[in-house]
Design a protein around this motif. Structure first.
Motif, PDB file in Angstrom:
ATOM      1  N   THR A   1     -45.834 -10.395  31.303  1.00  0.00           N
ATOM      2  CA  THR A   1     -47.015 -11.067  31.833  1.00  0.00           C
ATOM      3  C   THR A   1     -48.227 -10.632  31.027  1.00  0.00           C
ATOM      4  O   THR A   1     -48.183  -9.641  30.296  1.00  0.00           O
ATOM      5  CB  THR A   1     -47.306 -10.711  33.307  1.00  0.00           C
ATOM      6  OG1 THR A   1     -47.749  -9.353  33.383  1.00  0.00           O
ATOM      7  CG2 THR A   1     -46.092 -10.887  34.191  1.00  0.00           C
ATOM      8  N   ARG A   2     -49.293 -11.368  31.227  1.00  0.00           N
ATOM      9  CA  ARG A   2     -50.575 -10.925  30.686  1.00  0.00           C
ATOM     10  C   ARG A   2     -51.048  -9.689  31.463  1.00  0.00           C
ATOM     11  O   ARG A   2     -50.601  -9.460  32.584  1.00  0.00           O
ATOM     12  CB  ARG A   2     -51.611 -12.049  30.813  1.00  0.00           C
ATOM     13  CG  ARG A   2     -51.291 -13.284  29.974  1.00  0.00           C
ATOM     14  CD  ARG A   2     -52.429 -14.298  30.069  1.00  0.00           C
ATOM     15  NE  ARG A   2     -52.163 -15.455  29.244  1.00  0.00           N
ATOM     16  CZ  ARG A   2     -51.562 -16.563  29.671  1.00  0.00           C
ATOM     17  NH1 ARG A   2     -51.175 -16.638  30.942  1.00  0.00           N
ATOM     18  NH2 ARG A   2     -51.357 -17.570  28.868  1.00  0.00           N
ATOM     19  N   PRO A   3     -51.949  -8.910  30.888  1.00  0.00           N
ATOM     20  CA  PRO A   3     -52.496  -7.752  31.617  1.00  0.00           C
ATOM     21  C   PRO A   3     -53.193  -8.183  32.903  1.00  0.00           C
ATOM     22  O   PRO A   3     -53.781  -9.264  32.978  1.00  0.00           O
ATOM     23  CB  PRO A   3     -53.500  -7.149  30.622  1.00  0.00           C
ATOM     24  CG  PRO A   3     -53.039  -7.611  29.279  1.00  0.00           C
ATOM     25  CD  PRO A   3     -52.464  -8.982  29.504  1.00  0.00           C
TER      26      PRO A   3
ATOM     27  N   GLU B   1     -44.458   0.115  28.842  1.00  0.00           N
ATOM     28  CA  GLU B   1     -44.378  -0.716  27.642  1.00  0.00           C
ATOM     29  C   GLU B   1     -43.058  -0.447  26.928  1.00  0.00           C
ATOM     30  O   GLU B   1     -42.786   0.682  26.521  1.00  0.00           O
ATOM     31  CB  GLU B   1     -45.558  -0.433  26.698  1.00  0.00           C
ATOM     32  CG  GLU B   1     -45.474  -1.131  25.346  1.00  0.00           C
ATOM     33  CD  GLU B   1     -45.176  -2.631  25.462  1.00  0.00           C
ATOM     34  OE1 GLU B   1     -44.132  -3.077  24.952  1.00  0.00           O
ATOM     35  OE2 GLU B   1     -45.992  -3.347  26.077  1.00  0.00           O
TER      36      GLU B   1
ATOM     37  N   CYS C   1     -42.021  -3.097  31.020  1.00  0.00           N
ATOM     38  CA  CYS C   1     -43.030  -4.151  30.971  1.00  0.00           C
ATOM     39  C   CYS C   1     -43.437  -4.413  29.526  1.00  0.00           C
ATOM     40  O   CYS C   1     -43.277  -3.565  28.653  1.00  0.00           O
ATOM     41  CB  CYS C   1     -44.282  -3.732  31.743  1.00  0.00           C
ATOM     42  SG  CYS C   1     -44.070  -3.562  33.514  1.00  0.00           S
TER      43      CYS C   1
ATOM     44  N   THR D   1     -46.265  -7.473  27.229  1.00  0.00           N
ATOM     45  CA  THR D   1     -47.153  -8.632  27.286  1.00  0.00           C
ATOM     46  C   THR D   1     -46.630  -9.697  26.326  1.00  0.00           C
ATOM     47  O   THR D   1     -45.799  -9.410  25.449  1.00  0.00           O
ATOM     48  CB  THR D   1     -48.578  -8.236  26.880  1.00  0.00           C
ATOM     49  OG1 THR D   1     -48.560  -7.771  25.512  1.00  0.00           O
ATOM     50  CG2 THR D   1     -49.117  -7.137  27.783  1.00  0.00           C
TER      51      THR D   1
END
Length: 217
Positions: free
Chosen positions: A56-58, A136, A183, A185
């Motif tokens: 997802t986006r931040p 990340e 996670c 981005t």
């Protein structure tokens, strides 16, 4: 109320995508049961190894889900007399291959098989497990990480892993159990795709990832 409904109730009021809360449940269960549950023949088991990647986006809430999962898993302990140890072996946010092998060697566990079931003539077997929960994914896939990626590939399949040593031949890890919840981005997933095009091992790892995406706010 089912178990997954109870799980979702823990996230009530938390800013987090619903589909990520649900997939976090599957990851948490897989991490908790390790190699104690399998499908099929004990000699060729299908194991609950899941490599799940939230994309997802931040600011969407994926990190909120990860922190809750990590808190829940870290709160679980094993009590054996006066000894209290973590029930789930959570891996570090960033590591190298040598340190990871040392950690696995220090976290061997045993499973007693059901009555009438044996593996290589024994009614119990040892294994080593680790669950990565990463803000990340690319913090794990650094430059010159081929040995680590090879381990992740073999851990996903539950096959023996061999580590070469300088003076003592090869160390063998017969029963590894690896789970991954991470996670990233959209920008970082493009970097991962670029790595996969140039590195065969990374491409194989990417093919084993379950991507759970929410790209719109």
């Amino acid at each position: 109320m089912t178990n997954i409904e109870r799980w979702k109730s823990l996230f009530t009021g938390l800013h987090a995508p619903a589909q990520m809360v649900e997939w976090a449940w599957y990851s948490a269960v897989a991490s908790a049961i390790e190699r104690r549950v399998w499908i099929g023949d004990i000699e060729r088991p299908i194991l609950p190894s899941l490599y799940i990647l939230f994309v997802t986006r931040p600011g969407v809430g994926k990190g909120n889900v990860l922190r809750e999962v990590q808190s829940i898993l870290r709160s679980q302990v094993r009590v054996n007399g006066d000894a209290v140890t973590p029930a789930v072996n959570i891996g570090p946010d960033s590591t190298n291959y040598a340190d990871l092998m040392q950690m696995l060697g220090a976290n061997q566990r045993k499973v007693k098989l059901p009555e009438g079931t044996t593996l290589h003539g024994r009614q119990e077997f040892g294994y080593a497990s680790v669950s990565f929960i990463l803000d990340e994914l690319l913090t794990l896939l650094k430059k010159d990480s081929d040995d680590l990626v090879t381990f992740l590939l073999q851990g996903y399949m539950g096959v023996p892993h061999f580590k070469s040593t300088k003076h003592h031949g090869k160390d063998r890890y017969d029963a590894c159990c690896v789970n991954l919840l991470a996670c990233t981005t959209p920008d970082q997933i493009q970097k991962l795709a670029k790595m996969a095009r140039s590195e065969e091992h990374t491409s194989e790892l990417q093919s084993r990832l379950h991507l759970v995406c929410r790209l719109l706010l």
